[in-house]
Write an enzyme that holds these catalytic residues in place. Structure first.
Site, short mmCIF file in Angstrom:
data_model
loop_
_atom_site.label_atom_id
_atom_site.label_comp_id
_atom_site.label_asym_id
_atom_site.label_seq_id
_atom_site.Cartn_x
_atom_site.Cartn_y
_atom_site.Cartn_z
N ALA A 211 41.27 25.35 -29.11
CA ALA A 211 42.34 24.65 -28.29
C ALA A 211 42.56 25.78 -27.21
CB ALA A 211 43.53 24.60 -29.24
N ASN A 212 43.81 25.48 -26.56
CA ASN A 212 44.01 26.26 -25.55
C ASN A 212 45.89 26.19 -25.69
OD1 ASN A 212 45.46 24.21 -23.73
ND2 ASN A 212 43.17 23.82 -23.55
N ARG A 213 46.65 27.21 -24.91
CA ARG A 213 47.97 27.17 -25.03
C ARG A 213 49.00 26.12 -24.43
NH1 ARG A 213 48.55 32.19 -27.41
NH2 ARG A 213 47.01 33.64 -26.95
N SER A 214 48.19 25.28 -23.97
CA SER A 214 49.13 24.01 -23.17
C SER A 214 50.33 23.46 -23.86
CB SER A 214 48.16 23.11 -22.53
OG SER A 214 48.88 21.94 -22.03
N ALA A 277 45.25 20.52 -20.03
CA ALA A 277 44.41 21.60 -19.85
C ALA A 277 43.04 21.17 -20.81
CB ALA A 277 45.23 22.68 -20.65
#
Ligand SMILES: Cc1cc2nc3c(=O)[nH]c(=O)nc-3n(C[C@H](O)[C@H](O)[C@H](O)COP(=O)(O)O)c2cc1C
Length: 404
Positions: A211-214, A277
């Site tokens: 995942a990412n931090r969006s 994102a």
């Protein structure tokens, strides 16, 4: 306030989500709307006309050939004497009838005679929703001017299966109705927009993902700002912890390929703002079972595969929206990277921001962006994400107005 005093013809068809229409009736009446129910024969297998009629405090219309119903109101007047027709749940069967102009029962006849806007909240098994026949029907109905709310992704009421097909929640339907009934002069009234937001989760196995931090804050704020200017907005959101914006149809997805499918299924549209994102890569072969740690053995490396490029697909699509805006979150050479993106992705504008950890932008409440067009760059000051959203929505309205 858009629902106060409004007359809603609610058509309930035969899906398991019919139980949710009882809550919908209650929510509508709480807001001062009068609800006149029509039920298909199928719907009466799931909820009783007694329950529907008691909640609506009105007669429930079920039969095209009823002398009593015809004398009282008649199917043509049913179709005309209302401000909005809402189909919830909308079955695959009723959608097929609507798309083909069939009129073999009261609900389909009323819909064919409709003199008012129609909003449908589809609800069906994900395989039924994904079937090419249903896809064709949904597209035909969109072209015919029928408005959609949902379906959402998630667990089916009958359990077991998950995917796109779950009926929108009562409050989402209410919000979509309020947007349709709000007749104030707004610069984006009559325009449709697709906005993506949040991260995507790419599964490694059933319990782990990349995942990412969006946070989804910027994308959700843009969806709300476009809706506030009168656009009919579909928000395709990855997994986030913030609530769905009011007045917007939100589709929840997890993976990049699901996000792409949801976006493409909403074309044609006037505006696309691709804020999500989206993970560039997914795990090439995610495991159906949890991958076990084996003591003493080195972990096996993850093989990655490239994800579809959603912005590029939309920017070069045969049904490309009039205005395509992409986001470029970068940690270095922000402007140069955004300029390359503008050229390769078929976007009209790129909103570029520096998401280096020191900026606090990713996941934070503020943003500092540059608007990069083919000829010029506009640098905006440090603003809240709501302010950035408001400015972007105004810029979109100005662009569309100048295009005529
Ligand atoms: C238990 C059960 C659940 C069903 N759920 C749905 C559903 O969620 N969506 C749908 O499109 N059809 C569903 N169906 C199939 C419809 O009931 C069927 O296509 C029916 O002909 C629809 O009639 P109508 O569109 O006139 O209401 C279900 C059928 C059964 C037996």
């Amino acid at each position: 306030m858009a629902l106060t005093g409004k007359r809603i013809l609610l058509i309930i068809s035969g899906g398991i989500a019919a139980y949710k229409s009882l809550d919908l009736i209650r929510r509508l009446r709480e807001r001062g709307a009068a609800v006149r129910p029509v039920m298909t024969a199928g719907a009466q297998q799931f909820v009783t006309p007694l329950a529907v009629g008691a909640l609506a405090a009105d007669h429930v219309f079920t039969d095209l050939f009823s002398r009593e119903d015809e004398q009282d109101v008649g199917h043509i007047r049913l179709a005309r004497d209302c401000d909005l027709i809402v189909v919830a749940p909308g079955t695959a069967d009723l959608m097929a009838k609507m798309a083909n102009g069939l009129a073999d029962d009261l609900a389909s006849t009323v819909l064919l005679a409709a003199g008012r806007p129609v909003l449908i909240a589809p609800a069906m098994n994900p395989k039924m929703w994904a079937h090419p026949a249903t896809r064709r029907n949904a597209e035909t109905l969109s072209r015919d001017g029928v408005h959609f709310v949902g379906p959402n992704a998630g667990e089916m009421a009958e359990g077991g299966e998950a995917g796109l097909g779950r009926m929108a929640e009562a409050l989402e339907i209410v919000a979509a109705m309020e947007t349709l009934l709000d007749d104030g002069e707004k610069p984006l009234a009559g325009k449709t927009a697709i906005v993506t937001s949040g991260p995507t989760h790419e599964p490694i196995d059933p319990v782990r993902y990349i995942a990412n931090r969006s946070s989804g804050r910027q994308g959700h704020a843009i969806a709300a700002a476009l809706a506030a200017l009168g656009a009919r907005v579909t928000l395709v959101s990855g997994p986030v912890t913030i609530p769905d914006p009011q007045g917007v149809t939100t589709i929840h997805v997890e993976r990049a390929d699901e996000m792409l499918d949801a976006v493409i299924s909403r074309l044609p549209a006037d505006i696309a703002v691709m804020v999500a994102a989206v993970a560039d890569w997914r795990v090439a072969a995610s495991s159906d079972q949890k991958i076990k740690k084996k003591t003493g053995e080195a972990p096996s490396p993850l093989q990655l595969a490239e994800n579809p490029d959603i912005l590029k697909t939309v920017g070069h699509h045969a049904k490309r929206p009039k205005l395509v805006i992409g986001f470029a979150a970068e940690t270095q050479t922000v402007e140069a990277n955004a300029r390359t993106k503008l050229q390769t992705k078929g976007a009209d504008l790129i909103v570029a921001n520096d998401v280096s950890p020191a900026t606090g932008i990713m996941g934070g409440a503020r943003n500092r962006v540059k608007i990069i067009g083919p000829e010029n760059v506009e640098e905006w000051p440090d603003l809240s994400k709501d302010e950035v959203a408001g400015r972007i929505a105004t810029l979109i309205a100005e662009r569309l107005l100048s295009q005529g």
